[in-house]
Design a protein around this motif. Structure first.
Motif, PDB file in Angstrom:
ATOM      1  N   UNK A  12       0.554  -1.515   0.114  1.00 58.19           N
ATOM      2  CA  UNK A  12      -0.217  -0.273   0.008  1.00 58.19           C
ATOM      3  C   UNK A  12       1.228   1.332   0.099  1.00 58.19           C
ATOM      4  N   UNK A  13       2.092   0.863   0.468  1.00 53.77           N
ATOM      5  CA  UNK A  13       2.455   2.013   0.791  1.00 53.77           C
ATOM      6  C   UNK A  13       3.680   3.083  -0.857  1.00 53.77           C
ATOM      7  N   UNK A  14       3.562   1.814  -1.159  1.00 53.96           N
ATOM      8  CA  UNK A  14       4.327   1.335  -2.655  1.00 53.96           C
ATOM      9  C   UNK A  14       3.366   2.993  -3.285  1.00 53.96           C
ATOM     10  N   UNK A  15       2.147   2.657  -3.196  1.00 53.41           N
ATOM     11  CA  UNK A  15       1.273   3.202  -4.600  1.00 53.41           C
ATOM     12  C   UNK A  15       1.323   4.467  -3.917  1.00 53.41           C
ATOM     13  N   UNK A  16       1.628   5.157  -3.268  1.00 54.03           N
ATOM     14  CA  UNK A  16       1.745   6.996  -2.474  1.00 54.03           C
ATOM     15  C   UNK A  16       3.347   6.912  -2.951  1.00 54.03           C
TER      16      UNK A  16
ATOM     17  N   UNK B 276      -7.964  15.831  -1.325  1.00 50.31           N
ATOM     18  CA  UNK B 276      -7.272  15.398  -0.558  1.00 50.31           C
ATOM     19  C   UNK B 276      -7.496  13.294  -1.390  1.00 50.31           C
ATOM     20  N   UNK B 277      -6.476  12.516  -1.155  1.00 48.15           N
ATOM     21  CA  UNK B 277      -6.379  11.368  -1.661  1.00 48.15           C
ATOM     22  C   UNK B 277      -5.703  10.649  -1.152  1.00 48.15           C
ATOM     23  N   UNK B 278      -6.445  10.052   0.257  1.00 51.17           N
ATOM     24  CA  UNK B 278      -6.212   8.889   1.058  1.00 51.17           C
ATOM     25  C   UNK B 278      -5.605   7.737   0.566  1.00 51.17           C
ATOM     26  N   UNK B 279      -4.600   7.060   0.456  1.00 52.12           N
ATOM     27  CA  UNK B 279      -4.489   5.772  -0.118  1.00 52.12           C
ATOM     28  C   UNK B 279      -3.804   4.963   1.184  1.00 52.12           C
TER      29      UNK B 279
ATOM     30  N   UNK C 216     -11.819   1.487   8.774  1.00 51.24           N
ATOM     31  CA  UNK C 216     -12.624   0.702   7.827  1.00 51.24           C
ATOM     32  C   UNK C 216     -12.333   0.791   6.455  1.00 51.24           C
ATOM     33  N   UNK C 217     -11.722   1.980   6.123  1.00 49.83           N
ATOM     34  CA  UNK C 217     -11.241   2.346   4.498  1.00 49.83           C
ATOM     35  C   UNK C 217      -9.238   2.685   4.470  1.00 49.83           C
ATOM     36  N   UNK C 218      -8.952   1.329   5.381  1.00 50.78           N
ATOM     37  CA  UNK C 218      -7.462   1.397   5.241  1.00 50.78           C
ATOM     38  C   UNK C 218      -7.217   0.853   4.052  1.00 50.78           C
ATOM     39  N   UNK C 219      -8.244  -0.146   3.904  1.00 47.74           N
ATOM     40  CA  UNK C 219      -7.521  -1.552   2.693  1.00 47.74           C
ATOM     41  C   UNK C 219      -8.310  -0.442   1.210  1.00 47.74           C
ATOM     42  N   UNK C 220      -8.327   0.933   1.100  1.00 47.57           N
ATOM     43  CA  UNK C 220      -8.844   1.659   0.109  1.00 47.57           C
ATOM     44  C   UNK C 220      -8.180   2.342   0.045  1.00 47.57           C
ATOM     45  N   UNK C 221      -8.429   3.195  -1.721  1.00 42.90           N
ATOM     46  CA  UNK C 221      -8.042   4.730  -2.190  1.00 42.90           C
ATOM     47  C   UNK C 221      -8.955   5.311  -1.715  1.00 42.90           C
ATOM     48  N   UNK C 222      -9.371   6.878  -0.835  1.00 47.29           N
ATOM     49  CA  UNK C 222     -10.554   6.799  -1.171  1.00 47.29           C
ATOM     50  C   UNK C 222      -9.600   9.106  -1.370  1.00 47.29           C
TER      51      UNK C 222
ATOM     52  N   UNK D 213     -14.728   9.353  -4.301  1.00 45.56           N
ATOM     53  CA  UNK D 213     -15.249   8.241  -4.602  1.00 45.56           C
ATOM     54  C   UNK D 213     -13.643   7.193  -3.527  1.00 45.56           C
ATOM     55  N   UNK D 214     -14.844   6.258  -3.552  1.00 42.70           N
ATOM     56  CA  UNK D 214     -14.233   5.073  -2.393  1.00 42.70           C
ATOM     57  C   UNK D 214     -13.840   3.573  -3.634  1.00 42.70           C
ATOM     58  N   UNK D 215     -12.738   3.531  -3.939  1.00 39.82           N
ATOM     59  CA  UNK D 215     -12.271   1.908  -4.382  1.00 39.82           C
ATOM     60  C   UNK D 215     -10.594   1.530  -3.927  1.00 39.82           C
ATOM     61  N   UNK D 216     -10.617   0.391  -4.289  1.00 43.73           N
ATOM     62  CA  UNK D 216      -9.249  -0.508  -4.073  1.00 43.73           C
ATOM     63  C   UNK D 216      -8.386   0.379  -4.308  1.00 43.73           C
ATOM     64  N   UNK D 217      -6.942  -0.184  -3.293  1.00 44.82           N
ATOM     65  CA  UNK D 217      -5.851   1.063  -3.376  1.00 44.82           C
ATOM     66  C   UNK D 217      -5.595   0.355  -5.455  1.00 44.82           C
TER      67      UNK D 217
END
Length: 342
Positions: free
Chosen positions: A68-72, A278-281, A289-295, A312-316
């Motif tokens: 997940x950190x690599x996506x940022x 903002x984009x939270x990854x 509850x959204x720790x496994x998403x990209x919001x 929007x809310x989706x997967x990472x």
């Protein structure tokens, strides 16, 4: 400092995983790199990227996948955004301009477009304003003892209701109704429109207040609705197509979204921050509850200090190169339309 070769390897693994959902091994990487390098060297580089938290390995003998950190890091440093064509921009602008004069419908349309273009769940939240008040009310005969009540607030909210009226809507009826609205309701805060205020109408209408009751109680209901925050979700089932990435989490996320208060509170919290967008990854998400998403979320201020959020809310594992440009264009178009109409 990450070397150029390590960055190239990380970029290939992330883009491969976004497109296929499959891990990548050293042999495949060797064939894709623009220069000759041994599998052993590539494995060493992958081990280093794993050590610093950018790659993960599902199985001991399997290839690597992004963390997940690599996506940022990818979003901030590696990806090449795929800009929208002029045609795509014109389509989005045209679809959003249909309800440009009605902020609630505009934002709902935008949430639906985000859902469509990102294959994620789109959402918008119009936040309550304790100072919002009635700007105008209209009563439109609709035949067969029915009438349409339409209310406009100072915060540009439009609410309507079809009501049954036993008394014919004569000129005298309409005159009395508008006189009551002018003297008691116009300029009144939405939160202050209640039964007690309706009872004061006796001072103006006398016994005829009973003829007005269906209209006035309907107006009271519209004010109660308009005074509260409103959250709209679009495309919740899109998350089911992210199931491989989200696993069992997808059902937890869908369950979380049915509790609209939590997402509304999230919108309020973001609106109170200094951030515009903002984009939270992954773990960056403020909600567990959204720790496994990209919001992604954007804030809008319009009219008389009205505030709303859109996102929007989706997967990472979303296609960041495509989704970020289209979501940013939708955000900026909505911002311009809200500014131009108020």
């Amino acid at each position: 400092m990450i070397s150029e070769r390590r960055l190239a390897i990380l970029n290939l693994i992330i883009e491969h995983y976004i497109q296929t959902g499959e891990p990548m091994g050293s042999k495949t990487l060797c064939s894709l790199l623009p220069y000759s390098v041994s599998s052993a060297t590539v494995r060493n580089e992958m081990a280093y990227l794993s050590q610093i938290g950018y790659l993960e390995q599902r199985h001991t003998s399997g290839g690597r996948i992004p963390s997940k950190a690599s996506y940022r890091y990818y979003v901030d440093n590696l990806m090449e955004p795929q800009e929208l064509s002029d045609y795509e921009k014109s389509i989005i602008s045209e679809l959003l301009s249909v309800n440009a004069g009605d902020p609630e419908r505009l934002l709902t349309d935008a949430a639906a477009l985000l859902s469509q273009y990102t294959n994620c769940t789109g959402f918008c939240c119009l936040l309550e304003d304790p100072l919002d008040c009635i700007q105008g009310v209209d009563l439109i005969p609709a035949g067969n003892s029915k009438a349409m009540l339409v209310m406009l607030t100072a915060g540009s909210k439009i609410k309507s209701s079809l009501i049954n009226i036993q008394k014919p809507i004569s000129d005298d009826f309409r005159y009395l109704f508008y006189e009551v609205i002018k003297r008691l309701f116009a300029g009144t805060a939405l939160s202050e429109v209640n039964i007690a205020l309706i009872q004061r109408c006796v001072l103006i209408a006398g016994e005829k207040v009973f003829d007005l009751l269906p209209v006035l109680t309907s107006l009271c209901s519209l004010c109660a609705e308009a005074s509260k925050s409103k959250l709209v979700l679009e495309g919740e089932t899109n998350l089911l197509s992210h199931g491989e990435e989200l696993g069992n989490e997808v059902y937890k996320i869908l369950s979380f979204m049915t509790d609209k208060k939590r997402l509304t509170d999230f919108s309020k919290s973001f609106a109170e921050s200094n951030a515009k967008q903002a984009m939270f990854i992954g773990d960056e998400n403020p909600l567990y509850e959204l720790k496994n998403t990209t919001t992604a979320v954007s804030k809008f201020t319009y009219g008389r200090n009205q505030v709303a959020t859109l996102g929007f809310i989706g997967s990472t594992r979303i296609d960041y190169e495509k989704i970020i440009p289209v979501s940013e264009y939708i955000f900026s178009t909505v911002d311009n339309l809200l500014a131009n109409n108020h």
